[in-house]
Write an enzyme that holds these catalytic residues in place. Structure first.
Site, PDB file in Angstrom:
ATOM      1  CE  LYS A 279      57.894  82.700  30.386  1.00 56.00           C
ATOM      2  NZ  LYS A 279      58.186  83.360  29.098  1.00 56.00           N
TER       3      LYS A 279
ATOM      4  N   GLY B 203      63.470  82.470  46.535  1.00 58.72           N
ATOM      5  CA  GLY B 203      63.654  83.853  46.987  1.00 58.72           C
ATOM      6  C   GLY B 203      65.032  84.005  47.610  1.00 58.72           C
TER       7      GLY B 203
ATOM      8  CD1 TRP C 164      68.367  79.444  37.114  1.00 60.41           C
ATOM      9  CD2 TRP C 164      68.669  81.174  38.502  1.00 60.41           C
ATOM     10  NE1 TRP C 164      68.980  80.450  36.404  1.00 60.41           N
ATOM     11  CE2 TRP C 164      69.174  81.519  37.239  1.00 60.41           C
ATOM     12  CE3 TRP C 164      68.757  82.113  39.526  1.00 60.41           C
ATOM     13  CZ2 TRP C 164      69.750  82.743  36.963  1.00 60.41           C
ATOM     14  CZ3 TRP C 164      69.332  83.344  39.266  1.00 60.41           C
ATOM     15  CH2 TRP C 164      69.824  83.652  37.994  1.00 60.41           C
TER      16      TRP C 164
ATOM     17  CG  HIS D  36      76.664 107.981  16.176  1.00 66.04           C
ATOM     18  ND1 HIS D  36      77.232 109.224  16.056  1.00 66.04           N
ATOM     19  CD2 HIS D  36      75.450 108.056  15.569  1.00 66.04           C
ATOM     20  CE1 HIS D  36      76.381 110.033  15.429  1.00 66.04           C
ATOM     21  NE2 HIS D  36      75.300 109.335  15.120  1.00 66.04           N
TER      22      HIS D  36
ATOM     23  CD  GLU E 104      65.290  85.192  26.106  1.00 61.49           C
ATOM     24  OE1 GLU E 104      64.768  85.659  25.079  1.00 61.49           O
ATOM     25  OE2 GLU E 104      64.725  85.211  27.198  1.00 61.49           O
TER      26      GLU E 104
ATOM     27  CD  GLU F  31      61.554  90.750  22.193  1.00 63.15           C
ATOM     28  OE1 GLU F  31      62.199  91.329  23.073  1.00 63.15           O
ATOM     29  OE2 GLU F  31      61.036  89.635  22.359  1.00 63.15           O
TER      30      GLU F  31
ATOM     31  CB  CYS G  13      63.594  78.507  42.707  1.00 64.60           C
ATOM     32  SG  CYS G  13      65.314  78.810  43.041  1.00 64.60           S
TER      33      CYS G  13
HETATM   34  O1  M6R Z   1      57.605  88.229  33.410  1.00 62.67           O
HETATM   35  P1  M6R Z   1      58.166  89.500  32.859  1.00 62.67           P
HETATM   36  O2  M6R Z   1      57.513  89.936  31.612  1.00 62.67           O
HETATM   37  O3  M6R Z   1      58.200  90.610  33.897  1.00 62.67           O
HETATM   38  O4  M6R Z   1      59.681  89.165  32.527  1.00 62.67           O
HETATM   39  C1  M6R Z   1      60.560  90.146  32.078  1.00 62.67           C
HETATM   40  C2  M6R Z   1      61.805  89.541  31.464  1.00 62.67           C
HETATM   41  O5  M6R Z   1      62.466  88.744  32.417  1.00 62.67           O
HETATM   42  C3  M6R Z   1      61.488  88.688  30.244  1.00 62.67           C
HETATM   43  O6  M6R Z   1      60.806  89.407  29.275  1.00 62.67           O
HETATM   44  C4  M6R Z   1      62.771  88.110  29.641  1.00 62.67           C
HETATM   45  O7  M6R Z   1      63.563  89.125  29.115  1.00 62.67           O
HETATM   46  C5  M6R Z   1      62.392  87.095  28.560  1.00 62.67           C
HETATM   47  N1  M6R Z   1      63.030  85.855  28.844  1.00 62.67           N
HETATM   48  C6  M6R Z   1      62.744  87.523  27.201  1.00 62.67           C
HETATM   49  O8  M6R Z   1      62.404  86.579  26.248  1.00 62.67           O
END
Ligand code: M6R
Length: 612
Positions: free
Chosen positions: A607, A101, A74, A508, A491, A484, A2
């Site tokens: 984001k 929120g 969102w 495993h 993602e 990662e 949002c």
């Molecule tokens: O703003 P933050 O670092 O707290 O966000 C954490 C996750 O939401 C963020 O890293 C998310 O997993 C990314 N989109 C990954 O690329």
């Protein structure tokens, strides 16, 4: 997640609101809307889908106003429909609200308001705010009615309001969700994030929890929820608009991948003095670190990519600084009943500084008497403000949903912290310590070198653009790299299933799926577990899987095991995750590009995850 914008100032107000809203596109959304006050009252326009749909509709049937609010939604409560899109109005259409929120007590408030005759048009929690303010505005001026309504809300909000009877003002407030004020020349802005206003002003006021702001073209007036005036001067943001533009790159993600050498440099500069063998922090952080007890227990909390940085941090802090470390997903930490004491330091790692679970973890830690140090990229965000000390990463704005430069700058901050603590605790010999400090100072140029593999990675991506399943495997410091790498791919390329595992876990379970041509990305850089990783590669080859191997430059032996080889600079093992990061990101990027994915704004992702 949002995006909110508010504007009062010079015409064209609608265009300014749309420009600013467009700069928040990266946050992820599924509908958008705008409301302005003009001589005819309040005019609202909403569209499902991208902001461009809203823009097209306004171009077809234009309108203008003296002030206004806009929103990209969102969906949380209610489907992404026009009715549920923001702004929401009261019964008479005399005021409009945008909100970010979740209002937890909305059902009770809605029932009460409906019983009093209010008619609701949406399924959202937000609409109750409009009707609540309407109720109070029957007997109070708008500013007071707004504050009274806010006092009844439970949950989190960043909210903006315009009202027909008060066209020279817009109102904003925050509790749990970010909201900033941009102060321009004869104009003022509200926004959920700084990039929205960067093209217009760099003078920003960060609202604190429970603060309300009243904007006019003359500036901002801050109060508490009870109406007590707060004096706070704007601060100047160091980012400029260029850092929030693509600058010739096809995507923000690619731009941010290539910004990593300078982002990492920014994290290290002013803190690392390799020539004199010194690591220094700002006064507050130094004072914080100096007070830590010899038996201090560390708990790292974070989500997503930041959690992966935390996992690498666990290896280095335990191995080099010899301090006990736990790492928790912030969303689990807050519900597992952690046993924290005054001798616990919780390190919250976060790019945005607004992630709801991490923020809740920080609050829980403080309630239990633990200390909080945060590693954060966004200045003035909620988490650093609620922490006892902060290490800002200074990576610059990260616009793409997929985190790239934020990750490597978080790793850099953790290297600094580890080496600082290792020295403070005498955990390393002076010679070894100086050698690691020297190597750390070379990391920006090593990251630069690892980016040179892009043409090779682009070719490799062509062979696997059609694959639907990927494994990523690594051990020790590169187990988090495997997680990662897989996260980056799934993602931004939602049609692909990608899993990261500790390579030792293969036998495993996961190995059962490997079949001919199944791509497995291996992290096989120089390390004490190199031979073990080679054995894992053999196991995959024995099942006719394809091995895409990231290995240290000069490793000739690995050639015979790899279907594709991506060389990265040879480093100490602890630095290998940072040099392996860019190839993993580039592989995900190019596969997603070949699959024509919406790379910067993947579907269903936001984001900054500001709701639980
Ligand atoms: O703003 P933050 O670092 O707290 O966000 C954490 C996750 O939401 C963020 O890293 C998310 O997993 C990314 N989109 C990954 O690329």
């Amino acid at each position: 997640m949002c995006g909110i914008v508010g504007y009062i100032g010079k015409p064209p107000v609608v265009q300014t609101l749309l420009d600013c809203l467009g700069r928040l596109e990266y946050r992820g959304y599924d509908s958008a809307g705008i409301a302005v006050v003009n001589g005819r009252g309040i005019q609202v326009r909403k569209r499902v889908g991208k902001i461009k749909e809203l823009v097209a509709s306004i171009q077809q049937h234009p309108f203008e106003g003296t002030s206004g609010i806009a929103h990209s939604r969102w969906a949380t409560h209610g489907l992404p429909t026009e009715a549920n899109a923001h702004p929401h109005t009261d019964c008479r259409g005399s005021l409009a609200i945008v909100h970010n929120g979740i209002i937890e007590n909305y059902a009770a408030l809605k029932a009460r308001l409906q019983a009093n005759g209010h008619r609701f048009r949406s399924k959202t929690d937000t609409e109750v705010i409009a009707h609540l303010v309407e109720d109070y505005a029957k007997r109070l001026p708008v500013a007071q009615a707004f504050r009274r309504a806010l006092k009844e809300l439970r949950g989190s909000y960043a909210v903006c309001l315009i009202a027909k009877q008060d066209p020279q003002r817009i109102y904003g407030a925050r509790a749990g969700s970010p909201l900033i004020v941009g102060v321009g020349d004869g104009e003022a802005f509200l926004a959920s994030d700084v990039p929205a206003v960067l093209a217009k002003t760099r003078r920003v006021i960060y609202l604190n929890e429970g603060e309300v702001v009243e904007l006019s073209s003359d500036g901002a007036r801050l109060t508490t929820l009870s109406g007590a005036v707060i004096h706070r001067k704007p601060s100047t943001v160091s980012w400029d608009i260029a850092s929030a533009r693509k600058e010739g790159y096809d995507h923000f993600m690619l731009k941010e991948i290539f910004e990593q050498p300078s982002a990492v440099e920014q994290t290290l500069v002013n803190r690392l003095d390799a020539a004199r063998g010194r690591i220094a922090f700002d006064r507050r952080t130094r004072a914080f670190l100096e007070k830590l007890k010899p038996n201090e227990q560390f708990v790292l909390i974070a989500c997503g990519t930041a959690y992966h940085a935390g996992l690498v941090g666990e290896y280095m802090l335990e191995e080099l600084a010899r301090v006990p470390v736990d790492v928790d997903l912030a969303s689990e930490f807050r519900y597992r009943g952690p046993m924290l004491t005054r001798d616990t330091t919780v390190i919250a790692i976060t790019q945005s500084g607004e992630t709801a679970d991490t923020l809740a973890g920080v609050r829980l830690a403080k309630e239990q008497g633990a200390k909080v140090l945060s590693i954060c990229n966004v200045m003035g965000a909620s988490i650093p403000r609620e922490s006892d000390a902060v290490m800002y990463t200074h990576a610059g704005p990260e616009i793409a949903v997929a985190s790239t430069k934020a990750y490597t700058s978080q790793l850099s901050a953790l290297y600094l912290l580890t080496l600082y603590l290792a020295k403070a605790r005498g955990a390393l010999s002076a010679v070894r310590w100086r050698s690691l400090v020297r190597q750390l100072s070379h990391i920006p140029s090593l990251v630069e070198r690892s980016l040179r593999a892009e043409p090779l990675i682009k070719e490799i991506a062509k062979s696997y653009a059609g694959a639907r399943d990927f494994y990523y495997l690594g051990r020790r410091y590169n187990y988090p790299s495997a997680l990662e790498g897989a996260l980056k791919l799934k993602e931004i390329c939602p049609s692909i299933h990608a899993e990261g595992y500790a390579a030792g876990e293969m036998k495993h379970g996961p190995i059962s799926l490997i079949r001919r041509g199944w791509p497995v990305v291996f992290l096989a850089t120089d390390s004490p577990v190199y031979e073990k990783v080679v054995s894992n590669i053999e196991e995959v080859r024995a099942r006719k899987g394809d091995c895409i191997v990231i290995a240290s430059e000069g490793d000739q032996r690995i050639r015979r095991y790899a279907t594709h080889l991506i060389p990265v600079p040879k480093t100490e093992e602890l630095f290998s995750p940072i040099v392996a990061a860019a190839p993993l990101q580039l592989l995900a990027y190019h596969i997603a590009k070949l699959n024509r994915c919406d790379i910067d704004q993947p579907p269903n992702l936001a984001k900054s995850v500001t709701v639980e």
